[in-house]
Design an enzyme around this catalytic site. Structure first.
Site, mmCIF file in Angstrom:
data_model
loop_
_atom_site.group_PDB
_atom_site.id
_atom_site.type_symbol
_atom_site.label_atom_id
_atom_site.label_comp_id
_atom_site.label_asym_id
_atom_site.label_seq_id
_atom_site.Cartn_x
_atom_site.Cartn_y
_atom_site.Cartn_z
ATOM 1 N N GLY A 1 0.833 -1.202 0.000
ATOM 2 C CA GLY A 1 0.000 0.000 0.000
ATOM 3 C C GLY A 1 0.868 1.253 0.000
ATOM 4 C CB CYS B 1 7.118 -0.179 0.737
ATOM 5 S SG CYS B 1 6.212 -1.391 -0.265
ATOM 6 C CD GLN C 1 1.597 6.624 4.402
ATOM 7 O OE1 GLN C 1 2.480 6.295 5.202
ATOM 8 N NE2 GLN C 1 1.680 7.733 3.688
ATOM 9 C CB SER C 2 3.725 -0.511 2.340
ATOM 10 O OG SER C 2 4.594 -1.570 2.686
ATOM 11 C CG ASN C 3 4.299 0.262 8.607
ATOM 12 O OD1 ASN C 3 4.554 1.450 8.815
ATOM 13 N ND2 ASN C 3 3.132 -0.284 8.925
#
Ligand SMILES: *Cc1c(COP(=O)(O)O)cnc(C)c1O
Length: 330
Positions: free
Chosen positions: A73, A79, A75-77
């Site tokens: 997503g 990534c 806001q992927s942690n």
């Protein structure tokens, strides 16, 4: 049990503390809640993903790769952690993100850009339909540039990533010994399943005596039981681990997903405020807020009345709170 771990990088700040939450436990009137502070595995590498990336990126380096491609997503942690692992190790990182890029960069997305990660974002429908193809196409693109790409799946949840939380169970074993507790229940947020997979099989292998309950933040119970079981089956085969995956009980609580992935109810935001005020610990609205709210609900419903100690794994996610600041309604 002695396990033959595959190669691993040292990236996470471990062991993380296991702390008793005395004030909120008293406030709720149930068992003593212990929190495993995996939000403290680092600053830019913080959260659960870095434990998996220690093994996954070690594999990438072993294969001689110089470019990490992963997805998630906006806001992927995961990534964000991958972007910073790449920056710290001198690897290129390309992030395939789900959703239209907002006008204002914030939270994890801002940090991704700051770390110099290449970012390609796709509308939700296109991403859902074509993710596998996009990963193949971008890999091809890098090969044509004479680079060696390595694709890390969503959340680094695959048979390699499983090791991250198998290893964390060794830490929990020694935490329990140090605090002289024998908790029988452990709660954790489940988003792509890899953390739950590692904890579930790790609890078995290291004789933790804990039932692992994954509180789903998206999808449904069947989806996660299948996902966790298939990650574990591939893991068992690949590393020839002496354990019978069919005998492992995967427990998913899908009652706290709320409106959608990354959308939480006002009650979850109230739980986030409660923990911040009573304990000085901040949860996020995408993962840990929902999971902790699930634990709190079980306690208030009296379902954990026979337990003296329960464990909550804080998997991080702080940066994901900032883009949702208006939901806190001060
Ligand atoms: C990714 C994530 C989870 C879920 O872990 P999975 O292994 O993907 O199921 C939980 N909490 C936070 C903060 C995360 O970023």
């Amino acid at each position: 049990m002695t396990l033959r771990y595959p190669s691993r990088l040292s990236l996470a700040q471990t062991p993380t503390p296991l702390q008793a939450l005395n004030r909120i436990s008293k406030h709720l009137g149930g068992p003593r809640i212990w929190i495993k502070r995996d939000d403290l595995t680092g600053m830019l590498l913080s959260g659960n993903k870095i434990r998996k990336l220690e093994f996954v990126v070690a594999q990438a380096l072993e294969e001689g790769c110089d470019t990490l491609i992963t997805c998630g997503g906006l806001q992927s942690n995961h990534c964000r952690a991958t972007a910073y692992v790449g920056a710290q190790l001198g690897l290129n990182v390309h992030l395939i993100l789900r959703g239209d890029k907002p006008d204002q960069m914030d939270g994890n997305l801002l940090l991704d850009a700051l770390a110099g990660a290449q970012i390609s974002s796709y509308p939700v429908i296109e991403y859902r339909k074509h993710l596998d193809q996009l990963l193949v196409q971008w890999s091809q693109y890098y090969r044509e540039q004479n680079k060696k790409p390595f694709v890390i799946p969503t959340g680094a949840s695959d048979e390699i990533g499983v090791w991250g939380y198998v290893s964390a169970c060794e830490e929990l074993k020694s935490d329990f010994k140090q605090h002289q507790i024998e908790p029988r229940v452990l709660f954790v947020a489940t988003g792509s399943g890899g953390t739950q997979a590692g904890l579930t099989v790790g609890s078995e292998l290291h004789d933790l005596g804990c039932q692992v309950i994954g509180v789903a933040v998206c999808d449904d119970e069947k989806y996660f039981i299948d996902k966790v079981t298939s990650d574990l089956t591939l893991w068992q085969k690949r590393y020839d681990v002496d354990v019978d995956i069919n005998s492992i009980n995967v427990i998913v609580n899908a009652e706290h997903i709320g409106p959608a992935y990354a959308k939480a109810t006002p009650e979850v935001f109230e739980t986030i405020k409660l923990l911040a005020r009573l304990e000085g610990i901040v949860l996020d609205p995408v993962y840990t807020g929902k999971a902790f709210h699930g634990l709190l609900t079980e306690i208030l419903n009296g379902n954990l009345a026979s337990e003296s100690d329960v464990v909550f794994v804080h998997t991080g996610g702080l940066f994901g709170l900032f883009p949702q600041k208006q939901e806190l309604r001060f």
